[in-house]
Design a protein around this motif. Sequence first.
Motif, short mmCIF file in Angstrom:
data_model
loop_
_atom_site.label_atom_id
_atom_site.label_comp_id
_atom_site.label_asym_id
_atom_site.label_seq_id
_atom_site.Cartn_x
_atom_site.Cartn_y
_atom_site.Cartn_z
N ALA A 1 0.56 -8.83 3.93
CA ALA A 1 1.79 -9.18 4.63
C ALA A 1 2.23 -8.07 5.58
CB ALA A 1 2.90 -9.47 3.62
N PHE B 1 3.83 -5.10 4.43
CA PHE B 1 5.00 -4.37 3.93
C PHE B 1 4.79 -2.87 4.13
CE2 PHE B 1 5.88 -7.79 0.45
CZ PHE B 1 6.27 -8.68 1.44
N ALA C 1 9.73 -12.57 -0.69
CA ALA C 1 8.64 -11.69 -1.11
C ALA C 1 8.97 -10.22 -0.82
CB ALA C 1 7.35 -12.09 -0.41
N LEU C 2 9.57 -9.94 0.32
CA LEU C 2 9.95 -8.57 0.66
C LEU C 2 11.00 -8.07 -0.32
CD1 LEU C 2 9.57 -6.24 2.75
CD2 LEU C 2 11.57 -7.19 3.92
N ASN D 1 1.27 -1.04 -3.16
CA ASN D 1 1.36 -1.69 -1.86
C ASN D 1 0.02 -1.71 -1.11
OD1 ASN D 1 3.62 -2.94 -0.49
ND2 ASN D 1 3.30 -1.48 1.16
N SER E 1 0.97 -7.76 -0.71
CA SER E 1 1.85 -6.79 -0.03
C SER E 1 1.16 -6.14 1.15
CB SER E 1 2.31 -5.71 -1.02
OG SER E 1 2.96 -6.30 -2.10
N HIS E 2 -0.08 -5.78 0.94
CA HIS E 2 -0.86 -5.17 2.02
C HIS E 2 -1.12 -6.18 3.14
CE1 HIS E 2 -3.77 -2.59 3.98
NE2 HIS E 2 -4.60 -3.62 4.01
N LEU F 1 9.31 -4.71 7.16
CA LEU F 1 8.25 -5.62 7.60
C LEU F 1 8.49 -5.94 9.07
CD1 LEU F 1 5.84 -7.47 6.86
CD2 LEU F 1 7.53 -9.24 6.32
N ASP G 1 11.50 -9.09 -3.38
CA ASP G 1 10.82 -8.93 -4.67
C ASP G 1 10.06 -7.61 -4.73
OD1 ASP G 1 9.81 -9.85 -7.25
OD2 ASP G 1 7.94 -10.31 -6.22
N GLN G 2 9.35 -7.28 -3.66
CA GLN G 2 8.60 -6.03 -3.62
C GLN G 2 9.54 -4.82 -3.71
OE1 GLN G 2 5.48 -5.80 -3.88
NE2 GLN G 2 4.77 -3.90 -2.97
N VAL H 1 11.96 -1.00 1.90
CA VAL H 1 10.68 -1.55 2.35
C VAL H 1 10.95 -2.36 3.62
CG1 VAL H 1 8.68 -2.96 1.72
CG2 VAL H 1 9.91 -1.70 -0.06
#
Length: 145
Positions: A23, A25, A59-60, A15, A20-21, A39, A62-63, A37
Amino acid sequence: MNTPLNPPSLAEAINAKGFSHAAGFRIVAVAAGSAEVSLPRRDDLLQFFGHFHGGVITALADQAAGIAVTSGLPKGRIGVTVEIKVNFLAPADGNELVARAKTLKMSGSIGVAAVEIFTRKDGTETLCAFCTATMRALDLPAEYR
């Protein structure tokens, strides 16, 4: 399986840079086979009438799925996305998104995770999306082993 699990610090390393960073998260919790996780809301993450954008929600999810699957793999392995499906259930109009992922099944090098994504507003959580993700276990790049 008697091999050691990937440490939660691996999720932090994953992350720490890239999308990811950027965004924003934030890893809330990691355990073997699960991850949470979050956001926080920012204007650049919203669609034109003020809800979190569907791509951001995806995306969140998926992470979170990737971290959940990776956390249950033997050391030196990472889960990467093969397929992802998201159902949007309600507008994500809160102050924060929270994705809670759980690995449903690992079979050989393929894992399936389910992710519930909530929008938080005034202390209340509303389920805004549901995701299933298929991940393939691959060897980690040498710098992360």
